[in-house]
Design a protein around this motif. Structure first.
Motif, PDB file in Angstrom:
ATOM      1  N   GLU A  57       8.622 -26.436  39.062  1.00 24.40           N
ATOM      2  CA  GLU A  57       8.602 -27.893  38.946  1.00 24.40           C
ATOM      3  C   GLU A  57       9.713 -28.494  39.806  1.00 24.40           C
ATOM      4  N   ALA A  58       9.443 -29.674  40.378  1.00 26.98           N
ATOM      5  CA  ALA A  58      10.457 -30.368  41.175  1.00 26.98           C
ATOM      6  C   ALA A  58      11.552 -30.884  40.250  1.00 26.98           C
ATOM      7  N   TRP A  59      12.797 -30.540  40.572  1.00 25.48           N
ATOM      8  CA  TRP A  59      13.925 -30.857  39.679  1.00 25.48           C
ATOM      9  C   TRP A  59      15.132 -31.232  40.532  1.00 25.48           C
ATOM     10  N   ILE A  60      15.752 -32.358  40.201  1.00 28.00           N
ATOM     11  CA  ILE A  60      16.936 -32.824  40.916  1.00 28.00           C
ATOM     12  C   ILE A  60      18.032 -33.132  39.904  1.00 28.00           C
ATOM     13  N   LEU A  61      19.266 -32.788  40.259  1.00 30.86           N
ATOM     14  CA  LEU A  61      20.427 -33.006  39.386  1.00 30.86           C
ATOM     15  C   LEU A  61      21.459 -33.821  40.151  1.00 30.86           C
ATOM     16  N   LEU A  62      22.029 -34.814  39.489  1.00 30.33           N
ATOM     17  CA  LEU A  62      22.979 -35.712  40.144  1.00 30.33           C
ATOM     18  C   LEU A  62      24.113 -36.034  39.187  1.00 30.33           C
ATOM     19  N   GLY A  63      25.324 -36.094  39.726  1.00 31.26           N
ATOM     20  CA  GLY A  63      26.444 -36.518  38.896  1.00 31.26           C
ATOM     21  C   GLY A  63      27.764 -35.910  39.310  1.00 31.26           C
ATOM     22  N   ASP A  64      28.725 -36.039  38.408  1.00 33.40           N
ATOM     23  CA  ASP A  64      30.068 -35.480  38.599  1.00 33.40           C
ATOM     24  C   ASP A  64      30.092 -34.094  37.955  1.00 33.40           C
ATOM     25  N   PHE A  65      29.971 -33.062  38.776  1.00 32.89           N
ATOM     26  CA  PHE A  65      29.926 -31.702  38.250  1.00 32.89           C
ATOM     27  C   PHE A  65      31.297 -31.217  37.807  1.00 32.89           C
ATOM     28  N   ASN A  66      32.349 -31.869  38.277  1.00 32.36           N
ATOM     29  CA  ASN A  66      33.725 -31.480  37.940  1.00 32.36           C
ATOM     30  C   ASN A  66      34.013 -30.024  38.309  1.00 32.36           C
ATOM     31  N   GLU A  67      33.335 -29.529  39.322  1.00 31.93           N
ATOM     32  CA  GLU A  67      33.518 -28.150  39.767  1.00 31.93           C
ATOM     33  C   GLU A  67      33.075 -28.052  41.221  1.00 31.93           C
ATOM     34  N   ILE A  68      33.603 -27.053  41.910  1.00 36.31           N
ATOM     35  CA  ILE A  68      33.246 -26.825  43.304  1.00 36.31           C
ATOM     36  C   ILE A  68      32.797 -25.375  43.474  1.00 36.31           C
ATOM     37  N   LEU A  69      32.154 -25.113  44.615  1.00 38.79           N
ATOM     38  CA  LEU A  69      31.604 -23.776  44.874  1.00 38.79           C
ATOM     39  C   LEU A  69      32.606 -22.835  45.528  1.00 38.79           C
ATOM     40  N   GLY A  70      33.687 -23.383  46.070  1.00 34.40           N
ATOM     41  CA  GLY A  70      34.670 -22.541  46.742  1.00 34.40           C
ATOM     42  C   GLY A  70      35.799 -23.378  47.307  1.00 34.40           C
ATOM     43  N   ASN A  71      36.790 -22.702  47.856  1.00 34.36           N
ATOM     44  CA  ASN A  71      37.940 -23.410  48.418  1.00 34.36           C
ATOM     45  C   ASN A  71      37.577 -24.229  49.656  1.00 34.36           C
ATOM     46  N   HIS A  72      36.413 -23.950  50.261  1.00 32.66           N
ATOM     47  CA  HIS A  72      35.983 -24.745  51.407  1.00 32.66           C
ATOM     48  C   HIS A  72      35.592 -26.157  51.001  1.00 32.66           C
ATOM     49  N   GLU A  73      35.424 -26.405  49.694  1.00 32.99           N
ATOM     50  CA  GLU A  73      35.104 -27.739  49.197  1.00 32.99           C
ATOM     51  C   GLU A  73      36.338 -28.412  48.598  1.00 32.99           C
ATOM     52  N   LYS A  74      37.488 -28.011  49.103  1.00 33.90           N
ATOM     53  CA  LYS A  74      38.744 -28.523  48.567  1.00 33.90           C
ATOM     54  C   LYS A  74      39.750 -28.670  49.704  1.00 33.90           C
ATOM     55  N   ILE A  75      40.457 -29.804  49.734  1.00 35.76           N
ATOM     56  CA  ILE A  75      41.504 -30.047  50.729  1.00 35.76           C
ATOM     57  C   ILE A  75      42.787 -30.377  49.989  1.00 35.76           C
ATOM     58  N   GLY A  76      43.849 -29.624  50.302  1.00 36.43           N
ATOM     59  CA  GLY A  76      45.133 -29.850  49.656  1.00 36.43           C
ATOM     60  C   GLY A  76      45.285 -29.036  48.384  1.00 36.43           C
ATOM     61  N   GLY A  77      46.540 -28.875  47.945  1.00 35.83           N
ATOM     62  CA  GLY A  77      46.810 -28.106  46.741  1.00 35.83           C
ATOM     63  C   GLY A  77      46.713 -26.614  46.972  1.00 35.83           C
ATOM     64  N   ARG A  78      46.947 -25.865  45.902  1.00 29.89           N
ATOM     65  CA  ARG A  78      46.906 -24.405  46.004  1.00 29.89           C
ATOM     66  C   ARG A  78      45.469 -23.892  46.003  1.00 29.89           C
ATOM     67  N   GLU A  79      45.266 -22.772  46.673  1.00 27.35           N
ATOM     68  CA  GLU A  79      43.942 -22.146  46.662  1.00 27.35           C
ATOM     69  C   GLU A  79      43.659 -21.538  45.301  1.00 27.35           C
ATOM     70  N   ARG A  80      42.417 -21.667  44.886  1.00 25.07           N
ATOM     71  CA  ARG A  80      41.994 -21.094  43.616  1.00 25.07           C
ATOM     72  C   ARG A  80      41.453 -19.683  43.841  1.00 25.07           C
ATOM     73  N   PRO A  81      41.600 -18.801  42.859  1.00 26.49           N
ATOM     74  CA  PRO A  81      41.011 -17.463  43.004  1.00 26.49           C
ATOM     75  C   PRO A  81      39.490 -17.537  43.017  1.00 26.49           C
TER      76      PRO A  81
END
Length: 384
Positions: A57-81
């Motif tokens: 089925e066609a399914w779309i999700l939208l919103g504030d996930f409050n999470e990222i897929l990796g450090n490439h989606e983050k600028i600044g601060g310490r790197e996460r494991p």
């Protein structure tokens, strides 16, 4: 006409079903990933359970996930494991989710940690494979930051993908096909009185393109269709007691050639030049081509005033205005011309330049008088 039905709701997830004109539908989930990781994991588990019944089925999700897929989606601060991203990655992989194509700044959240500024891709629109099949022209736009520390995002849902006018592409597989050489020859020579006129190269190439296109319309050489046809013939030939070995071998040769033609076609489309044709790379070439076309598809463009335009006609107008302003004569470049070429030593004198830009009529008049002088001189010589 749209019909919206709320299937379930909670502080972190609102799950809906949207009907379109009573004939089709899709699922739309609005979510807010809990700031606490343990509570956020409960939201992921809820989405996983919902996703089990939406494989097809066609399914779309939208919103504030409050999470990222990796450090490439983050600028600044310490790197996460890397292990800290695992739960969200599992959610995305298990439900076959991908980000909807977007424009604007994807780093949707900006915050402070001490003296450091941190940016993250917390807000997003994701969809499963069925969604991209049903609504391939959908797009998300990230707007500018305002009062909130999150960028607003707007998702445009569209199942109609406006196809641009197809351009002519030379297909090297056709060069050995019957009638191809003759079509090129007709285009190069022209027809009727055009054969007696010395034509410019651009005109000859245009005529060749037209003749090749006409030939292709009357000589379909779809490799995939030909492969299916030859496989059917080969199957019947092998099962028939009246078929000779030579006929079977001939069908096998034709089938092998069809496979080669198909691979050459997809290699050209994929533009992967580091793999050899004939090594059974057709599937790879095909997948690369699909990804490249999806990535290069231009659904919107931003003009010099920062306004986004959608649709092929609007995109073409913005591009036309850009190049006209870039290469046109609206800007006075005389000062820049002097700065660049002022130190160049002049090779063409003013007298030489005057001769070069003289009116063509003057040249023709001089040529006429010179021609008549030569003719008269010849007549006088003959009389003597």
């Amino acid at each position: 006409k749209l019909q919206l039905s709320v299937l379930s709701q909670s502080p972190n997830l609102i799950d809906c079903k949207v009907g379109i004109n009573g004939s089709s539908s899709f699922y739309f989930s609005f979510l807010y990933g809990h700031p606490n990781q343990a509570s956020r994991l409960q939201v992921w588990e809820r989405i996983e359970r919902i996703g089990l019944s939406r494989r097809n089925e066609a399914w779309i999700l939208l919103g504030d996930f409050n999470e990222i897929l990796g450090n490439h989606e983050k600028i600044g601060g310490r790197e996460r494991p890397a292990v800290s991203f695992q739960d969200f990655r599992n959610l995305v992989r298990n439900n076959n989710l991908l980000d909807v194509k977007s424009i604007g700044n994807r780093f949707s959240w900006v915050g402070k940690c001490g003296s450091h500024t941190i940016q993250c891709c917390l807000d997003r629109t994701m969809a499963n494979g069925e969604w991209f099949t049903e609504f391939p022209a959908s797009e998300t736009e990230f707007l500018e930051l305002g009062e909130s520390d999150h960028r607003p995002l707007v998702t445009f849902i569209s199942h109609e993908k406006e196809e641009p006018r197809r351009i002519f592409r030379f297909d090297s597989r056709m060069t050995h096909k019957e009638g191809f050489y003759e079509s090129v020859s007709r285009g190069w020579r022209g027809s009727g009185q055009m054969q007696l006129i010395q034509q410019p190269l651009a005109q000859r190439l245009k005529q060749c393109r037209t003749q090749i296109s006409i030939w292709k319309r009357h000589n379909r050489h779809n490799a995939e269709e030909r492969i299916q046809l030859l496989r059917g013939r080969l199957d019947k030939a092998i099962c028939s007691p009246s078929t000779t070995i030579q006929e079977v071998d001939m069908l096998k040769d034709d089938l092998n050639q069809a496979y080669i033609d198909e691979e050459i076609f997809w290699k050209h489309r994929s533009r992967v030049m580091w793999l050899r044709s004939g090594d059974k790379n057709t599937k790879y070439f095909h997948s690369v081509t699909k990804v490249r076309l999806h990535r290069l598809h231009l659904s919107s463009i931003q003009d010099s005033n920062g306004v986004f335009h959608r649709g092929q006609k609007q995109i073409a107008l913005v591009a036309q205005d850009y190049f006209q302003s870039l290469f046109g004569n609206s800007v006075d470049n005389s000062r820049l011309h002097i700065e660049i070429f002022g130190t160049f030593q002049k090779r063409v004198t003013d007298e030489m330049n005057d001769n070069l830009i003289r009116n063509l009529i003057e040249h023709l008049a001089q040529m006429d008088s010179l021609l008549f002088s030569i003719i008269n001189f010849g007549r006088i010589s003959n009389q003597k």
